[in-house]
Design an enzyme around this catalytic site. Structure first.
Site, PDB file in Angstrom:
ATOM      1  N   GLU A   1      -1.551   5.066  13.774  1.00  0.00           N
ATOM      2  CA  GLU A   1      -1.138   6.194  12.939  1.00  0.00           C
ATOM      3  C   GLU A   1      -1.414   7.519  13.645  1.00  0.00           C
ATOM      4  O   GLU A   1      -0.575   8.434  13.626  1.00  0.00           O
ATOM      5  CB  GLU A   1      -1.865   6.173  11.595  1.00  0.00           C
ATOM      6  CG  GLU A   1      -1.432   7.323  10.697  1.00  0.00           C
ATOM      7  CD  GLU A   1      -2.142   7.356   9.357  1.00  0.00           C
ATOM      8  OE1 GLU A   1      -1.728   8.163   8.492  1.00  0.00           O
ATOM      9  OE2 GLU A   1      -3.115   6.590   9.160  1.00  0.00           O
TER      10      GLU A   1
ATOM     11  N   HIS B   1      -9.780   1.561  -0.205  1.00  0.00           N
ATOM     12  CA  HIS B   1      -8.323   1.427  -0.195  1.00  0.00           C
ATOM     13  C   HIS B   1      -7.869   0.912  -1.554  1.00  0.00           C
ATOM     14  O   HIS B   1      -8.145  -0.240  -1.916  1.00  0.00           O
ATOM     15  CB  HIS B   1      -7.907   0.467   0.917  1.00  0.00           C
ATOM     16  CG  HIS B   1      -6.447   0.483   1.221  1.00  0.00           C
ATOM     17  ND1 HIS B   1      -5.508   1.049   0.387  1.00  0.00           N
ATOM     18  CD2 HIS B   1      -5.740  -0.009   2.287  1.00  0.00           C
ATOM     19  CE1 HIS B   1      -4.306   0.907   0.905  1.00  0.00           C
ATOM     20  NE2 HIS B   1      -4.423   0.274   2.058  1.00  0.00           N
TER      21      HIS B   1
ATOM     22  N   CYS C   1       0.806  -1.220   0.000  1.00  0.00           N
ATOM     23  CA  CYS C   1       0.000   0.000   0.000  1.00  0.00           C
ATOM     24  C   CYS C   1       0.839   1.271   0.000  1.00  0.00           C
ATOM     25  O   CYS C   1       0.282   2.372  -0.056  1.00  0.00           O
ATOM     26  CB  CYS C   1      -0.931  -0.005   1.199  1.00  0.00           C
ATOM     27  SG  CYS C   1      -1.876  -1.541   1.321  1.00  0.00           S
TER      28      CYS C   1
ATOM     29  N   PHE D   1       1.788  -3.511   4.025  1.00  0.00           N
ATOM     30  CA  PHE D   1       2.164  -4.814   4.559  1.00  0.00           C
ATOM     31  C   PHE D   1       3.686  -4.979   4.455  1.00  0.00           C
ATOM     32  O   PHE D   1       4.328  -4.483   3.533  1.00  0.00           O
ATOM     33  CB  PHE D   1       1.484  -5.933   3.782  1.00  0.00           C
ATOM     34  CG  PHE D   1       0.022  -6.128   4.115  1.00  0.00           C
ATOM     35  CD1 PHE D   1      -0.590  -5.413   5.129  1.00  0.00           C
ATOM     36  CD2 PHE D   1      -0.740  -7.054   3.419  1.00  0.00           C
ATOM     37  CE1 PHE D   1      -1.935  -5.600   5.444  1.00  0.00           C
ATOM     38  CE2 PHE D   1      -2.078  -7.261   3.717  1.00  0.00           C
ATOM     39  CZ  PHE D   1      -2.672  -6.531   4.726  1.00  0.00           C
TER      40      PHE D   1
ATOM     41  N   HIS E   1      -2.974   7.798   6.098  1.00  0.00           N
ATOM     42  CA  HIS E   1      -3.148   6.462   5.523  1.00  0.00           C
ATOM     43  C   HIS E   1      -4.548   5.965   5.859  1.00  0.00           C
ATOM     44  O   HIS E   1      -5.235   5.425   4.999  1.00  0.00           O
ATOM     45  CB  HIS E   1      -2.071   5.522   6.065  1.00  0.00           C
ATOM     46  CG  HIS E   1      -2.076   4.176   5.424  1.00  0.00           C
ATOM     47  ND1 HIS E   1      -1.943   3.992   4.065  1.00  0.00           N
ATOM     48  CD2 HIS E   1      -2.204   2.933   5.955  1.00  0.00           C
ATOM     49  CE1 HIS E   1      -1.993   2.712   3.781  1.00  0.00           C
ATOM     50  NE2 HIS E   1      -2.153   2.040   4.910  1.00  0.00           N
TER      51      HIS E   1
ATOM     52  N   LYS F   1      -9.688   7.665   1.919  1.00  0.00           N
ATOM     53  CA  LYS F   1     -10.109   6.270   1.745  1.00  0.00           C
ATOM     54  C   LYS F   1     -11.547   6.067   2.197  1.00  0.00           C
ATOM     55  O   LYS F   1     -12.175   5.072   1.819  1.00  0.00           O
ATOM     56  CB  LYS F   1      -9.182   5.331   2.518  1.00  0.00           C
ATOM     57  CG  LYS F   1      -7.785   5.180   1.921  1.00  0.00           C
ATOM     58  CD  LYS F   1      -6.974   4.156   2.703  1.00  0.00           C
ATOM     59  CE  LYS F   1      -5.573   3.977   2.118  1.00  0.00           C
ATOM     60  NZ  LYS F   1      -4.692   5.129   2.401  1.00  0.00           N
TER      61      LYS F   1
END
Length: 419
Positions: free
Chosen positions: A320, A346, A169, A405, A309, A341
């Site tokens: 975050e 996403h 991502c 990830f 994010h 998002k």
């Protein structure tokens, strides 16, 4: 604080292109974001009745990928098609004409987190049903991630560096940051950069659902992506592409190009802890933001807007937000934060590029896109949120976070262009 980029060439953005669940071009995508519109719907292209998740952010219409024959289209996975459409728009927007040797100084950095998952799935079914001889000879070039940039380079005559970042991502953000450094050090004058993804297929849905990463709010898809909200239950998958044209400042000015913004900060880090979860203290994200600020040579107080994010996952959002609080400290009241998002879902490898585009448009217009569905802020996520409605605010710097990830983190800082 002095910038570590002081002796490098300056890099500006001269073209924007986008396809997303909010629209098939930059303007429709931006308008959808400013209106606070959700692009999340029940999946239309395949039967979801037996799947645990029934919804996603699908592209809402046909895309314009330029002069491509029907035969060529049959040899492309959708992630390539999306990249071509976004790149076509960005190149037209930039007004670039790469004649002769100019193409040798223009390159691509377009990545994808997954690549051609649909192509692999369909050919696996063909193999199991009909045997090896029926598998498409184009399965590999339709599937591998770097073919998006490869097709873009062919279509536009970009003969400079042709690179592909695959970092989950964070792919789109890494592509922009690393391509800016290609230009800074003089290896190219122009880079066409971004990310693309087409994960909305049976295996994409089943795979992420098996990880328990997706929201299961099947009865109310438009409300499913709700970053920072106490009732969030997972992310919502989306598809699309975001592409920018980056140029060395002197090259852009010499041809009288329209300049949207300047790329001034880039920070990258690794959590080095878990495969799919962020570090327990959000330290990797904090370091990436701090590195981007140091790279830009600015104080945290100068950032007016942060596109988080913010995936709508129970663990990720709180970590975050904690990292943001540690970086910005006493300046949090002046920092507007949102997660787009909530509207696009996403977009995985395309997310960082599309969200960077939102930052650039926010700098240009003074409009900050909201986090929709933010009805009750989780106490772990307390920040100065742009909640549910766009805000008008003149800003000079915007920061975009992208975490992926494998514990990979990338942060970008853009500066408003005032000529």
């Amino acid at each position: 604080m002095p910038s570590v980029r002081a002796e490098r060439r300056r890099v500006v953005i001269t073209g924007l292109g986008c396809v997303s669940p909010l629209g098939v071009d930059t303007e429709s995508t931006w308008q959808g974001a400013i209106e606070g519109r959700s692009g999340i719907r029940t999946i239309s292209r395949f039967d979801v009745s037996e799947l645990p998740v029934h919804f996603a952010g699908e592209i809402p219409g046909d895309v314009n990928a330029g002069d491509i024959t029907s035969k060529e289209l049959r040899r492309m996975d959708d992630f390539i098609l999306f990249a071509l459409a976004a790149a076509r728009e960005a190149m037209e927007d930039s007004g670039l004409s790469l004649q002769g040797a100019a193409g040798d100084r223009a390159g691509t950095a377009i990545g994808s987190g997954i690549g051609g998952l649909s192509t692999l799935h369909e050919n696996s079914k063909i193999f199991l049903k009909s045997g090896a001889k029926r598998v498409s000879p184009f399965m590999i070039p339709m599937s591998i991630a770097n073919l998006a940039g490869g097709y873009v380079s062919i279509q536009h005559g970009l003969r400079g560096p042709n690179i592909c970042h695959v970092s989950a991502c964070a792919t789109g953000a890494h592509s922009i940051g690393e391509a800016a450094r290609v230009i800074e050090r003089g290896d190219a004058d122009v880079m066409v950069v971004g990310g693309c993804e087409s994960p909305v297929n049976v295996m994409g849905v089943v795979g992420f659902a098996a990880m328990r990463a997706l929201s299961t709010r099947n009865e109310d898809p438009e409300k499913a992506s709700r970053p920072f909200d106490v009732d969030r239950d997972g992310f919502v998958m989306g598809e699309g592409a975001g592409v920018m044209v980056l140029e060395a400042l002197e090259e852009a000015q010499s041809r009288g190009a329209k300049i949207y913004a300047e790329v001034v900060g880039y920070g990258a880090s690794a959590d080095a802890q878990f495969v799919t979860l962020p570090a327990e203290d959000g330290e990797g994200g904090r370091r990436a933001m701090s590195l981007a600020l140091a790279d830009a040579g600015i104080d945290p107080s100068e950032i007016g807007y942060l596109n988080a994010h913010g995936t709508s996952t129970p663990a990720g959002d709180g970590l975050e937000c904690g990292a943001i609080r540690r970086v910005f400290g006493e300046h949090l009241d002046q920092l507007a934060v949102s997660s787009t998002k909530s509207m696009t879902g996403h977009l995985l490898g395309a997310a960082g590029a599309v969200e960077a585009l939102f930052c650039v448009r926010a700098l240009q217009t003074g409009l900050l896109p909201p986090t929709i569905n933010l009805d009750r802020v989780d106490p772990e996520c307390e920040l100065n949120h742009v909640a549910n409605k766009a805000q008008k605010k003149e800003i000079h710097y915007a920061l975009s976070n992208s975490f992926g990830f494998g514990g990979t983190n990338a942060c970008l800082i853009f500066k408003r262009w005032d000529g």
